[in-house]
Scaffold this active site. Structure first.
Site, PDB file in Angstrom:
ATOM      1  N   TYR B 104      39.271  47.600  42.943  1.00 28.76           N
ATOM      2  CA  TYR B 104      38.911  49.011  43.295  1.00 28.76           C
ATOM      3  C   TYR B 104      39.284  49.282  44.716  1.00 28.76           C
ATOM      4  CZ  TYR B 104      37.033  50.236  38.623  1.00 28.76           C
ATOM      5  OH  TYR B 104      36.950  50.456  37.287  1.00 28.76           O
ATOM      6  N   TYR B 143      37.894  42.430  35.905  1.00 24.36           N
ATOM      7  CA  TYR B 143      37.325  42.146  36.917  1.00 24.36           C
ATOM      8  C   TYR B 143      35.815  41.700  36.696  1.00 24.36           C
ATOM      9  CZ  TYR B 143      35.470  46.920  36.706  1.00 24.36           C
ATOM     10  OH  TYR B 143      34.627  48.062  36.489  1.00 24.36           O
ATOM     11  N   ARG B 153      34.693  42.741  32.868  1.00 25.52           N
ATOM     12  CA  ARG B 153      34.869  44.013  32.193  1.00 25.52           C
ATOM     13  C   ARG B 153      36.312  43.802  32.095  1.00 25.52           C
ATOM     14  NH1 ARG B 153      33.341  48.566  32.590  1.00 25.52           N
ATOM     15  NH2 ARG B 153      33.531  48.255  30.342  1.00 25.52           N
ATOM     16  N   HIS B 156      40.287  48.484  31.699  1.00 21.82           N
ATOM     17  CA  HIS B 156      39.929  49.991  31.517  1.00 21.82           C
ATOM     18  C   HIS B 156      40.394  50.848  32.734  1.00 21.82           C
ATOM     19  CE1 HIS B 156      36.579  48.204  34.177  1.00 21.82           C
ATOM     20  NE2 HIS B 156      36.515  49.738  34.155  1.00 21.82           N
ATOM     21  N   HIS B 158      38.967  54.721  33.888  1.00 20.07           N
ATOM     22  CA  HIS B 158      37.754  55.651  33.627  1.00 20.07           C
ATOM     23  C   HIS B 158      38.049  57.016  33.484  1.00 20.07           C
ATOM     24  CE1 HIS B 158      34.454  52.779  34.939  1.00 20.07           C
ATOM     25  NE2 HIS B 158      35.575  52.202  35.711  1.00 20.07           N
TER      26      HIS B 158
HETATM   27 FE   LIG Z   1      35.241  49.954  36.224  1.00 17.13          FE
END
Ligand SMILES: [Fe+2]
Lengths: 173, 234
Positions: B104, B143, B153, B156, B158
């Protein structure tokens, strides 16, 4: 028939959609009685929830092009959040009832698989006595978790405790 | 004055529990007291109005600072409807995501994977009159996280949606078909009903795919319906 989509946590990186100016609901020039709302978001051990997103929505004054009625603010390293908005007036309840001035709050954070919803009322408002939702909370200490207290001129403060002693009343929405 | 129509409660098993021990961060963050049920009022049945002029669209996340982001370019599109099959027009849809490497563009993300100067990861559009939305982005990478040993995870995106009343507020995540991490992810698995959680997996859609440009994934949303639960016919 279709069923509503499932919720998932907002996670720790939601700040990619953070625009700090959204915390000022008066930024488009809405006129009225301006107030500041402050508070903290705290977990079951009293620790600040530094990654929380706090959202407010108020049905009054009515939303329009100059007043979104909605704001979003981040919690800081001490769990503190801050909004500037217009003081709501009373809002019709169900039947012939009226609701005391209030805002709706949604709390999102890592570890919250779906939002927690609550409300913020204003201490000392005589209309609180007849508010149907406040009246549905029998324990005065629990009721007090929804009532912000004045801390300075036109400034109101409410802490949100997600768990344990002093736990905020959250809604089955 | 007529009472506003309340939203119906969620169907059983379709929403995650606040207290989900397999997801460690829920342990100190879930309320212990029962949630207070009450009949929705104007506060819950009405919601924000976002004048589009004040909230400009960010529909293409695949280009930043004048250059294409690294990764697999994709189109994510679908419709926002309510449980009664009505389109939800002109409603804000926000997205955020990791880059193709699973990082991110966020100061708290310290995963040892590269940032991409041409990818930020924020999107925002409003649905059209038929409730349709569409983004162009890149496929986010998986990640690691520290929930349990060797936890990752699944890929995905959000999503944040508003609908017409504040009680329709929806924060969720869109997953990708065939991801082996899904059956190991306590956030995905926190939704009790398998059919409900599988609705969070987008469908690959060749019709949405643009030749020699980008793969298409379809992902539709259902927001809560209003009024009493209609009788089941079958
Ligand atoms: Fe996330």
């Amino acid at each position: 028939m279709p069923q509503a989509t499932s919720q998932q946590t907002i996670g720790p990186y939601w700040h990619l959609i953070l625009h700090p100016e959204w915390a000022d609901l008066t930024r488009f020039g809405a006129a009225g009685e301006q107030i500041t709302l402050t508070g903290r978001v705290i977990d079951g051990e009293g620790a600040p929830i530094m990654d929380a997103a706090v959202e407010i929505w108020q049905a009054d004054p009515p939303a329009d092009a100059h007043f979104p009625g909605f704001g979003r603010a981040p919690a800081d390293d001490a769990g503190r959040f801050r909004f500037v908005t217009l003081k709501p007036g009373p809002v019709p309840g169900r039947g012939n009832a009226w609701q005391a001035p209030h805002l709706a709050l949604a709390i999102h954070a890592r570890g919250l698989l779906r939002p927690l919803f609550t409300r913020l009322y204003f201490a000392g408002d005589p209309r609180n006595e007849a508010d149907p939702l406040l009246g549905a909370i029998a324990d005065p200490a629990r009721r007090a978790t929804l009532i912000a207290t004045p801390t300075a001129a036109a400034t109101w403060h409410l802490d949100i405790r997600l768990q344990g002693a002093g736990e905020t009343v959250f809604f089955d929405f | 004055m007529n009472d506003p129509l309340p939203f119906r409660p969620a169907a059983k098993g379709t929403q995650p529990l606040h207290d989900t021990p397999a997801y460690g961060s829920t342990s100190k963050r879930h309320p212990n007291a029962p949630l207070l049920a009450f009949a929705h009022t104007l506060t819950e049945t009405t919601g924000p109005r976002f004048a589009p002029a004040h909230f400009p669209a960010l529909a293409d996340l695949s280009v930043a600072r004048g250059k294409s982001a690294l990764g697999e370019r994709i189109i994510v599109a679908g419709r926002v409807m309510d449980e009664d099959g009505r389109a939800v027009p002109n409603t804000m849809v926000e997205i955020w995501q990791a880059n193709a490497a699973g990082r991110y563009d966020h100061p708290n993300d310290q995963h040892d994977a590269p940032l991409d100067p041409h990818f930020h990861g924020e999107g925002r559009v409003f649905t059209d009159a038929e409730g349709r939305y569409r983004f162009t982005t890149i496929k986010p990478g998986a990640y690691p996280w520290r929930n349990h040993p060797n936890a990752w995870r699944p890929n995905h995106i959000h999503f944040s949606l508003f609908g017409t009343g504040f009680a329709q507020r929806l924060i969720t995540q869109m997953y990708f078909p065939g991801d082996p991490l899904l059956e190991r992810d306590p956030i995905f698995l926190a939704i009790p009903e398998r059919a409900a959680r599988e609705r969070l997996i987008a469908r690959f859609d060749l019709g949405l795919t643009e030749p020699e440009w980008a793969l298409g994934y379809r992902f539709d949303f259902v927001l809560r319906g209003r009024g009493a639960t209609p009788m089941e016919n079958t």
